[in-house]
Design a protein around this motif. Structure first.
Motif, PDB file in Angstrom:
ATOM      1  N   HIS B  53       2.345   2.568  12.994  1.00 46.72           N
ATOM      2  CA  HIS B  53       1.271   2.586  12.005  1.00 46.72           C
ATOM      3  C   HIS B  53       0.572   3.930  12.054  1.00 46.72           C
ATOM      4  CE1 HIS B  53       1.408  -1.898  11.844  1.00 46.72           C
ATOM      5  NE2 HIS B  53       1.759  -1.735  13.098  1.00 46.72           N
ATOM      6  N   TRP B  54      -0.273   4.209  11.066  1.00 49.77           N
ATOM      7  CA  TRP B  54      -1.152   5.371  11.106  1.00 49.77           C
ATOM      8  C   TRP B  54      -2.574   4.878  11.342  1.00 49.77           C
ATOM      9  CZ3 TRP B  54       0.739   9.804  12.177  1.00 49.77           C
ATOM     10  CH2 TRP B  54      -0.096  10.930  12.165  1.00 49.77           C
ATOM     11  N   GLY B  55      -3.434   5.733  11.892  1.00 52.42           N
ATOM     12  CA  GLY B  55      -4.832   5.357  12.120  1.00 52.42           C
ATOM     13  C   GLY B  55      -5.037   4.809  13.517  1.00 52.42           C
ATOM     14  N   GLN B  56      -6.190   4.147  13.728  1.00 50.73           N
ATOM     15  CA  GLN B  56      -6.536   3.622  15.047  1.00 50.73           C
ATOM     16  C   GLN B  56      -5.802   2.328  15.362  1.00 50.73           C
ATOM     17  OE1 GLN B  56      -8.151   4.747  17.500  1.00 50.73           O
ATOM     18  NE2 GLN B  56      -9.508   6.341  16.776  1.00 50.73           N
ATOM     19  N   VAL B  57      -5.679   1.466  14.344  1.00 47.27           N
ATOM     20  CA  VAL B  57      -5.241   0.099  14.621  1.00 47.27           C
ATOM     21  C   VAL B  57      -3.917  -0.221  13.933  1.00 47.27           C
ATOM     22  CG1 VAL B  57      -7.593  -0.700  14.928  1.00 47.27           C
ATOM     23  CG2 VAL B  57      -6.533  -0.857  12.677  1.00 47.27           C
ATOM     24  N   SER B  58      -3.276  -1.278  14.389  1.00 45.38           N
ATOM     25  CA  SER B  58      -2.032  -1.728  13.782  1.00 45.38           C
ATOM     26  C   SER B  58      -2.378  -2.891  12.874  1.00 45.38           C
ATOM     27  CB  SER B  58      -1.061  -2.163  14.871  1.00 45.38           C
ATOM     28  OG  SER B  58      -1.759  -2.711  15.968  1.00 45.38           O
ATOM     29  N   GLY B  59      -2.243  -2.700  11.606  1.00 48.43           N
ATOM     30  CA  GLY B  59      -2.566  -3.763  10.657  1.00 48.43           C
ATOM     31  C   GLY B  59      -1.398  -4.723  10.537  1.00 48.43           C
ATOM     32  N   SER B  60      -1.105  -5.142   9.331  1.00 47.79           N
ATOM     33  CA  SER B  60      -0.027  -6.106   9.114  1.00 47.79           C
ATOM     34  C   SER B  60       1.307  -5.377   9.044  1.00 47.79           C
ATOM     35  CB  SER B  60      -0.274  -6.845   7.813  1.00 47.79           C
ATOM     36  OG  SER B  60      -0.153  -5.936   6.745  1.00 47.79           O
ATOM     37  N   SER B  61       2.347  -6.168   9.026  1.00 46.23           N
ATOM     38  CA  SER B  61       3.699  -5.628   8.908  1.00 46.23           C
ATOM     39  C   SER B  61       3.838  -4.777   7.645  1.00 46.23           C
ATOM     40  CB  SER B  61       4.682  -6.792   8.896  1.00 46.23           C
ATOM     41  OG  SER B  61       5.903  -6.407   8.364  1.00 46.23           O
ATOM     42  N   ALA B  62       3.132  -5.203   6.570  1.00 43.13           N
ATOM     43  CA  ALA B  62       3.239  -4.477   5.305  1.00 43.13           C
ATOM     44  C   ALA B  62       2.648  -3.079   5.400  1.00 43.13           C
ATOM     45  CB  ALA B  62       2.543  -5.267   4.198  1.00 43.13           C
ATOM     46  N   ASP B  63       1.691  -2.890   6.345  1.00 44.20           N
ATOM     47  CA  ASP B  63       1.070  -1.571   6.497  1.00 44.20           C
ATOM     48  C   ASP B  63       1.926  -0.614   7.324  1.00 44.20           C
ATOM     49  OD1 ASP B  63      -1.138  -2.686   5.295  1.00 44.20           O
ATOM     50  OD2 ASP B  63      -2.119  -3.182   7.194  1.00 44.20           O
ATOM     51  N   ALA B  64       2.961  -1.138   7.982  1.00 44.90           N
ATOM     52  CA  ALA B  64       3.702  -0.310   8.935  1.00 44.90           C
ATOM     53  C   ALA B  64       4.488   0.788   8.219  1.00 44.90           C
ATOM     54  CB  ALA B  64       4.638  -1.181   9.751  1.00 44.90           C
ATOM     55  N   LEU B  65       4.460   1.995   8.796  1.00 39.48           N
ATOM     56  CA  LEU B  65       5.250   3.104   8.268  1.00 39.48           C
ATOM     57  C   LEU B  65       6.719   2.898   8.604  1.00 39.48           C
ATOM     58  CD1 LEU B  65       3.047   6.030   9.626  1.00 39.48           C
ATOM     59  CD2 LEU B  65       2.958   5.010   7.348  1.00 39.48           C
ATOM     60  N   PHE B  66       6.920   2.246   9.748  1.00 42.86           N
ATOM     61  CA  PHE B  66       8.273   2.071  10.267  1.00 42.86           C
ATOM     62  C   PHE B  66       8.321   0.744  10.990  1.00 42.86           C
ATOM     63  CE2 PHE B  66      11.341   2.722  13.812  1.00 42.86           C
ATOM     64  CZ  PHE B  66      12.464   3.065  13.086  1.00 42.86           C
ATOM     65  N   GLU B  67       9.348  -0.009  10.747  1.00 39.12           N
ATOM     66  CA  GLU B  67       9.458  -1.284  11.451  1.00 39.12           C
ATOM     67  C   GLU B  67      10.920  -1.639  11.643  1.00 39.12           C
ATOM     68  OE1 GLU B  67       7.484  -4.629   9.635  1.00 39.12           O
ATOM     69  OE2 GLU B  67       8.041  -5.979  11.278  1.00 39.12           O
ATOM     70  N   ILE B  68      11.222  -2.169  12.836  1.00 39.07           N
ATOM     71  CA  ILE B  68      12.543  -2.731  13.082  1.00 39.07           C
ATOM     72  C   ILE B  68      12.315  -4.211  13.367  1.00 39.07           C
ATOM     73  CG2 ILE B  68      14.598  -2.677  14.536  1.00 39.07           C
ATOM     74  CD1 ILE B  68      13.893   0.167  15.319  1.00 39.07           C
ATOM     75  N   GLY B  69      13.038  -5.072  12.656  1.00 37.38           N
ATOM     76  CA  GLY B  69      12.798  -6.495  12.856  1.00 37.38           C
ATOM     77  C   GLY B  69      14.036  -7.312  12.583  1.00 37.38           C
ATOM     78  N   SER B  70      13.859  -8.614  12.668  1.00 29.66           N
ATOM     79  CA  SER B  70      14.982  -9.505  12.386  1.00 29.66           C
ATOM     80  C   SER B  70      14.470 -10.721  11.635  1.00 29.66           C
ATOM     81  CB  SER B  70      15.652  -9.945  13.690  1.00 29.66           C
ATOM     82  OG  SER B  70      14.750 -10.726  14.451  1.00 29.66           O
ATOM     83  N   ARG B  71      15.339 -11.315  10.863  1.00 29.30           N
ATOM     84  CA  ARG B  71      15.009 -12.569  10.178  1.00 29.30           C
ATOM     85  C   ARG B  71      16.304 -13.342   9.962  1.00 29.30           C
ATOM     86  NH1 ARG B  71      14.698  -8.761   5.606  1.00 29.30           N
ATOM     87  NH2 ARG B  71      12.483  -8.389   5.954  1.00 29.30           N
ATOM     88  N   ARG B  72      16.157 -14.622   9.618  1.00 35.77           N
ATOM     89  CA  ARG B  72      17.351 -15.433   9.340  1.00 35.77           C
ATOM     90  C   ARG B  72      17.751 -15.208   7.888  1.00 35.77           C
ATOM     91  NH1 ARG B  72      19.600 -17.823  13.786  1.00 35.77           N
ATOM     92  NH2 ARG B  72      17.985 -17.850  15.368  1.00 35.77           N
ATOM     93  N   GLY B 230      -5.242  11.429  14.764  1.00 34.54           N
ATOM     94  CA  GLY B 230      -5.178  10.436  13.695  1.00 34.54           C
ATOM     95  C   GLY B 230      -5.487   9.026  14.159  1.00 34.54           C
ATOM     96  N   GLY B 231      -5.829   8.861  15.448  1.00 35.73           N
ATOM     97  CA  GLY B 231      -6.107   7.514  15.974  1.00 35.73           C
ATOM     98  C   GLY B 231      -5.014   7.082  16.938  1.00 35.73           C
ATOM     99  N   ARG B 232      -5.253   5.976  17.658  1.00 32.99           N
ATOM    100  CA  ARG B 232      -4.309   5.585  18.706  1.00 32.99           C
ATOM    101  C   ARG B 232      -2.947   5.189  18.147  1.00 32.99           C
ATOM    102  NH1 ARG B 232      -2.588   0.887  21.891  1.00 32.99           N
ATOM    103  NH2 ARG B 232      -2.020   1.643  23.948  1.00 32.99           N
ATOM    104  N   GLN B 233      -2.927   4.414  17.077  1.00 27.69           N
ATOM    105  CA  GLN B 233      -1.625   4.022  16.529  1.00 27.69           C
ATOM    106  C   GLN B 233      -0.904   5.221  15.924  1.00 27.69           C
ATOM    107  OE1 GLN B 233       0.005   1.050  16.893  1.00 27.69           O
ATOM    108  NE2 GLN B 233      -1.673   0.528  18.272  1.00 27.69           N
ATOM    109  N   ALA B 234      -1.679   6.154  15.364  1.00 27.94           N
ATOM    110  CA  ALA B 234      -1.065   7.386  14.851  1.00 27.94           C
ATOM    111  C   ALA B 234      -0.452   8.164  16.007  1.00 27.94           C
ATOM    112  CB  ALA B 234      -2.104   8.224  14.120  1.00 27.94           C
ATOM    113  N   ALA B 235      -1.143   8.167  17.155  1.00 27.51           N
ATOM    114  CA  ALA B 235      -0.613   8.871  18.326  1.00 27.51           C
ATOM    115  C   ALA B 235       0.693   8.227  18.778  1.00 27.51           C
ATOM    116  CB  ALA B 235      -1.639   8.845  19.460  1.00 27.51           C
TER     117      ALA B 235
END
Lengths: 265, 285
Positions: B53-72, B230-235
């Motif tokens: 994420h960017w900024g201090q905090v990690s918001g929702s999955s939709a806010d993520a700049l990059f995500e690796i995940g899995s689903r059925r 840029g904040g902790r999550q940005a770091a």
């Protein structure tokens, strides 16, 4: 990739030499990885690796013993604050206290103190409070900002007067960590951290009574350490000279599972 | 200058020269070990929260700049995905879903063969990471002292006017896989100098700084300094991005070693002795 996928029909067979090379490389890689995992379980390596954390802990505590964690504005409060670990303790005694809004809940403070005491929620609320908006950093990697209101732990300690041989403050919680309802969560910090101005026994989150998911009725805030130190569902605070005799002996539920006691990184 | 006097007779092709000092050689190989362990244990730590994420905090999955995940998927089978700036790719088999040591498919961001330890064991990954982080920093300080206070920086790394003038040609030479020979190989080529300077003085320090920013205790030392990143999550995102750039550098670096005489290069980084390469085309440097 481990395990070659089936070749689609009609595709050209790779040369024998290339197959051999690929197998050799993947075998070498697998051997190295297995070797590293064996090292992680060896007698000698983990204590050596732990030197890194010991250095970090010494450097951090030496560099800024009393520094204050960054505080934020109301506008920066996170709309989403995950509840990690226990979010609803599977403990009938605790559920009964939820039902009567923690009317007969009380915090025991005992151990190496001059004056062991019990504090009801209203007694804690009557003490001078502190409100702070801070960022919560989980060992998993996520962060969230919330506003916490509570009584600085230093005030409670001033009331019970720790004895000279007290070194650590142990927090006993209401949430069982084992499926059979035993193995209650616990945590510990040292007296220096306990009297840090931002170390709170928090009873409000974002201006509301602390929700069950976040540790009602009382949780610890130690703002310069990772989330697992912030014990929820506090029942009892015990001052000790050493925590070696408690549970796994490493000062906390997660510490007993290999996580660091000093959770500054 | 003293150097040019010592080199009144320039060594010719085929002759051996002393290329790398002992400190450069030792710190190089310690660094290889550190970076390898840091990368693999870092991927393990990333797996615990496989979003950036960017900024201090990690918001929702939709806010993520990059995500690796899995689903059925529709058939109920695990499918791995990787989403970068809103663009999603199916990465089953490697990212998001991969086989464990017994071949069973499991949902995890980076596969077991890329992480240290292999199976999920976060506290142990942190132990590896922080031990080798200290070694990396101390080793890096030795290298920097040697480089900045000795003559390695001025003599070997800083480009001079002719390097800057030859930058374009160096670029074309790299694309054509032509490497300097004879006296031209006495020094690093212009692009090589630039790459080393960027990695040593920008990429690695920024990666280290962003790593420190992830420590809530260090954040408190100078309240607000993390905002500069840029904040902790940005770091956390920067820490990861720098690691990716470092991987890209290592790929090119290893490729260039392979392409420019692997045994000669390896010997020079092990023993210090480097044989000036000749060239059938007798290209003037």
């Amino acid at each position: 990739m481990i395990g070659a996928p089936d070749r689609p029909p009609g595709s050209r067979a790779p040369s024998a030499r290339r197959v051999l090379l690929a197998r050799a490389v993947s075998a070498l890689g697998a051997a190295m990885l297995a070797g590293c995992d064996r090292l992680s379980r060896s007698e000698w390596l983990p204590p050596l690796l732990a030197l890194g954390e010991k250095l970090s802990s010494a450097a951090q505590r030496g560099l800024a013993p009393g520094a204050l964690a960054q505080e934020f504005s109301v506008a920066e409060i996170s709309p989403l604050f995950r509840s990690n670990g226990t979010s609803d303790p599977d403990n009938p005694d605790y559920q009964a206290m939820v039902d009567n809004r923690f009317e007969n809940w009380a915090l025991e403070v005992d151990g190496l103190v001059e004056q062991p005491s019990r504090f009801s929620l209203s007694a804690l609320r009557a003490l001078p409070a502190r409100t702070q908006i801070t960022r919560h950093d989980c060992v998993e990697g996520w962060s969230a900002i919330a506003q916490w209101t509570g009584v600085p732990l230093a005030q409670v300690l001033a009331h019970v007067r720790p004895r000279a041989d007290a070194r650590y403050v142990v927090f006993h919680c209401a949430d069982p960590m084992e499926p059979d309802g035993t193995g209650f969560y616990y945590e510990s910090i040292d007296l220096e951290e306990a009297v840090h101005p931002q170390t709170l026994l928090a009873y409000e989150m974002n201006g509301e009574r602390l929700p069950v998911a976040h540790g009602a009725p009382l949780r610890l805030r130690v703002e310069r350490q990772l989330g697992y130190k912030h014990a929820k569902y506090l029942m009892r605070i015990e001052l000790v000279a050493s925590f070696a005799h408690i549970a796994g002996g490493r000062g906390g539920y997660w510490e007993d599972l290999g996580y660091q006691w000093h959770a500054g990184l | 200058m003293a150097d040019s006097k010592a080199l009144l007779r320039l060594p010719g092709r085929g002759e051996f020269i002393d290329r790398h000092s002992l400190i450069v050689r030792v710190t190089h190989w310690i660094n290889v070990l550190c970076v390898t362990v840091l990368l693999m244990s870092g991927l393990h730590i990333f797996n615990a929260w496989p979003r950036l994420h960017w900024g201090q905090v990690s918001g929702s999955s939709a806010d993520a700049l990059f995500e690796i995940g899995s689903r059925r998927d529709a058939d109920g089978r695990l499918a791995g995905f990787t989403r970068i700036f809103g663009h999603e790719f199916v990465t089953t088999g490697v990212l998001g879903v991969s086989a464990d040591a017994r071949g069973v498919m499991q949902g995890r961001a980076f596969p077991e063969w890329a992480t240290l330890p292999g199976p999920y064991w976060l506290p142990m990954a942190r132990e590896w990471h922080f031990f080798f982080a200290w070694l990396f920093v101390l080793n890096g300080l030795v290298y920097l002292l040697h480089t900045v206070c000795g003559h390695h920086l001025r003599r070997d790394l800083l480009p001079d006017r002719s390097d800057l003038a030859g930058l374009g040609r160096s670029f074309v030479d790299h694309l054509r896989l032509r490497h300097p020979t004879g006296t031209g190989a006495l020094r690093y080529n212009p692009l090589q100098k630039l790459a080393y300077l960027v990695v040593i003085f920008m990429l690695l320090p920024l990666m280290t700084l962003a790593g420190w920013a992830l420590s809530p205790w260090l954040d408190a030392v100078l309240p607000g300094w993390v905002n500069l990143l840029g904040g902790r999550q940005a770091a956390r995102t920067l820490h990861f991005a720098m690691a990716c750039l470092l991987c890209a550098f290592v790929l090119v670096h290893v490729f260039e070693v392979l392409a420019s005489g692997v045994w000669n290069q390896l010997r020079s980084m092990l023993t210090g002795r480097y044989r000036l390469p000749g060239d059938d085309h007798d290209r003037r440097a």
